[in-house]
Design an enzyme around this catalytic site. Structure first.
Site, PDB file in Angstrom:
ATOM      1  N   ASN A  40      20.364  35.749  63.827  1.00  0.00           N
ATOM      2  CA  ASN A  40      21.539  36.357  64.448  1.00  0.00           C
ATOM      3  C   ASN A  40      22.603  35.293  64.713  1.00  0.00           C
ATOM      4  O   ASN A  40      22.284  34.152  65.045  1.00  0.00           O
ATOM      5  CB  ASN A  40      21.186  37.165  65.698  1.00  0.00           C
ATOM      6  CG  ASN A  40      20.358  36.418  66.723  1.00  0.00           C
ATOM      7  OD1 ASN A  40      19.619  35.501  66.405  1.00  0.00           O
ATOM      8  ND2 ASN A  40      20.488  36.814  67.976  1.00  0.00           N
ATOM      9  N   GLU A  42      25.932  35.159  66.896  1.00  0.00           N
ATOM     10  CA  GLU A  42      26.789  35.837  67.873  1.00  0.00           C
ATOM     11  C   GLU A  42      28.185  35.226  67.886  1.00  0.00           C
ATOM     12  O   GLU A  42      28.437  34.154  67.319  1.00  0.00           O
ATOM     13  CB  GLU A  42      26.123  35.774  69.255  1.00  0.00           C
ATOM     14  CG  GLU A  42      24.793  36.507  69.252  1.00  0.00           C
ATOM     15  CD  GLU A  42      24.107  36.550  70.611  1.00  0.00           C
ATOM     16  OE1 GLU A  42      24.546  35.844  71.545  1.00  0.00           O
ATOM     17  OE2 GLU A  42      23.118  37.295  70.721  1.00  0.00           O
ATOM     18  N   CYS A  51      23.438  40.541  63.140  1.00  0.00           N
ATOM     19  CA  CYS A  51      21.994  40.508  63.360  1.00  0.00           C
ATOM     20  C   CYS A  51      21.301  39.665  62.294  1.00  0.00           C
ATOM     21  O   CYS A  51      21.833  39.442  61.198  1.00  0.00           O
ATOM     22  CB  CYS A  51      21.429  41.926  63.313  1.00  0.00           C
ATOM     23  SG  CYS A  51      21.771  42.920  64.771  1.00  0.00           S
ATOM     24  N   GLU A  53      18.761  40.454  60.467  1.00  0.00           N
ATOM     25  CA  GLU A  53      18.463  41.224  59.252  1.00  0.00           C
ATOM     26  C   GLU A  53      19.677  41.237  58.327  1.00  0.00           C
ATOM     27  O   GLU A  53      19.541  41.131  57.099  1.00  0.00           O
ATOM     28  CB  GLU A  53      18.088  42.673  59.613  1.00  0.00           C
ATOM     29  CG  GLU A  53      16.807  42.801  60.422  1.00  0.00           C
ATOM     30  CD  GLU A  53      17.034  42.719  61.931  1.00  0.00           C
ATOM     31  OE1 GLU A  53      17.985  42.050  62.379  1.00  0.00           O
ATOM     32  OE2 GLU A  53      16.238  43.347  62.645  1.00  0.00           O
ATOM     33  N   CYS A  84      17.686  47.051  65.028  1.00  0.00           N
ATOM     34  CA  CYS A  84      18.606  48.014  65.656  1.00  0.00           C
ATOM     35  C   CYS A  84      18.933  49.123  64.651  1.00  0.00           C
ATOM     36  O   CYS A  84      18.615  49.022  63.462  1.00  0.00           O
ATOM     37  CB  CYS A  84      19.869  47.298  66.120  1.00  0.00           C
ATOM     38  SG  CYS A  84      21.004  46.841  64.780  1.00  0.00           S
ATOM     39  N   CYS A  87      20.846  48.021  61.574  1.00  0.00           N
ATOM     40  CA  CYS A  87      20.039  47.222  60.640  1.00  0.00           C
ATOM     41  C   CYS A  87      19.040  48.086  59.893  1.00  0.00           C
ATOM     42  O   CYS A  87      18.698  47.797  58.746  1.00  0.00           O
ATOM     43  CB  CYS A  87      19.335  46.087  61.369  1.00  0.00           C
ATOM     44  SG  CYS A  87      20.467  44.733  61.748  1.00  0.00           S
TER      45      CYS A  87
HETATM   46  N1  THU Z   1      19.322  41.307  67.150  1.00  0.00           N
HETATM   47  C1  THU Z   1      18.969  40.988  65.862  1.00  0.00           C
HETATM   48  O1  THU Z   1      19.446  40.001  65.290  1.00  0.00           O
HETATM   49  N2  THU Z   1      18.076  41.791  65.245  1.00  0.00           N
HETATM   50  C2  THU Z   1      17.419  42.828  65.827  1.00  0.00           C
HETATM   51  O2  THU Z   1      16.585  43.438  65.180  1.00  0.00           O
HETATM   52  C3  THU Z   1      17.708  43.186  67.218  1.00  0.00           C
HETATM   53  C4  THU Z   1      18.834  42.471  67.851  1.00  0.00           C
HETATM   54  C5  THU Z   1      20.237  40.406  67.843  1.00  0.00           C
HETATM   55  C6  THU Z   1      21.639  40.885  68.025  1.00  0.00           C
HETATM   56  C7  THU Z   1      22.089  40.049  69.211  1.00  0.00           C
HETATM   57  O3  THU Z   1      22.554  38.787  68.737  1.00  0.00           O
HETATM   58  C8  THU Z   1      20.816  39.842  70.002  1.00  0.00           C
HETATM   59  O4  THU Z   1      19.750  40.134  69.137  1.00  0.00           O
HETATM   60  C9  THU Z   1      20.719  40.693  71.255  1.00  0.00           C
HETATM   61  O5  THU Z   1      20.924  42.027  70.962  1.00  0.00           O
END
Ligand code: THU
Length: 132
Positions: A40, A42, A51, A53, A84, A87
């Site tokens: 991920n 941000e 994310c 994925e 999520c 994803c």
């Molecule tokens: N996140 C992912 O990268 N993948 C997931 O399957 C669930 C959530 C990340 C997004 C964000 O940067 C952090 O987790 C908190 O939601």
């Protein structure tokens, strides 16, 4: 599977997650057998974050591949991290219904679900066929 787990675990350490402090690593195996990694990333403008994925899928597509045969997602969560909603749709673009997605904690707890389990009734190309 061990190599997918290792790939996801390793790339998770590169996650840029200063806002949530929740680092996620993803690894997908493509039809060639190659593994693609993502974490991920941000952003201070929160909705611009991506994310793990999505990163792995982008790496796969950039390498010229289009078929996911297996996926692994890991986070330092108390229970296995599930992709999520967005994803799930992104994975479904390249993964058949029977593709196994392993969700894991860094502590070693794993849960396996298929794409069909994760996204029942998925919107797909068949829905785009026009009838008139
Ligand atoms: N996140 C992912 O990268 N993948 C997931 O399957 C669930 C959530 C990340 C997004 C964000 O940067 C952090 O987790 C908190 O939601």
């Amino acid at each position: 599977m061990t190599d997918l787990k290792d790939a996801a675990t390793q790339v998770r350490l590169n996650a840029h997650a200063p806002y949530s402090n929740f680092q996620v690593g993803a690894a997908i195996r493509a039809a060639s057998g190659a593994i693609y990694q993502g974490c991920n990333v941000e952003n201070v403008a929160y909705p611009e974050g991506t994310c793990a994925e999505a990163g792995a899928i982008a790496a796969m597509v950039a390498a010229g591949e289009r078929i996911i045969t297996e996926a692994y997602v890991v986070a330092g969560s108390p229970m296995p991290v599930t992709p999520c909603g967005g994803c799930r749709q992104k994975l479904a673009e390249f993964a058949a219904h029977d593709v196994r997605v392993t969700m894991a904690t860094t502590g070693g707890v794993e849960q396996v679900m298929t794409m069909a389990d994760l996204l029942p009734g998925a919107f797909g190309a068949a829905h785009m066929e026009t009838t008139s």
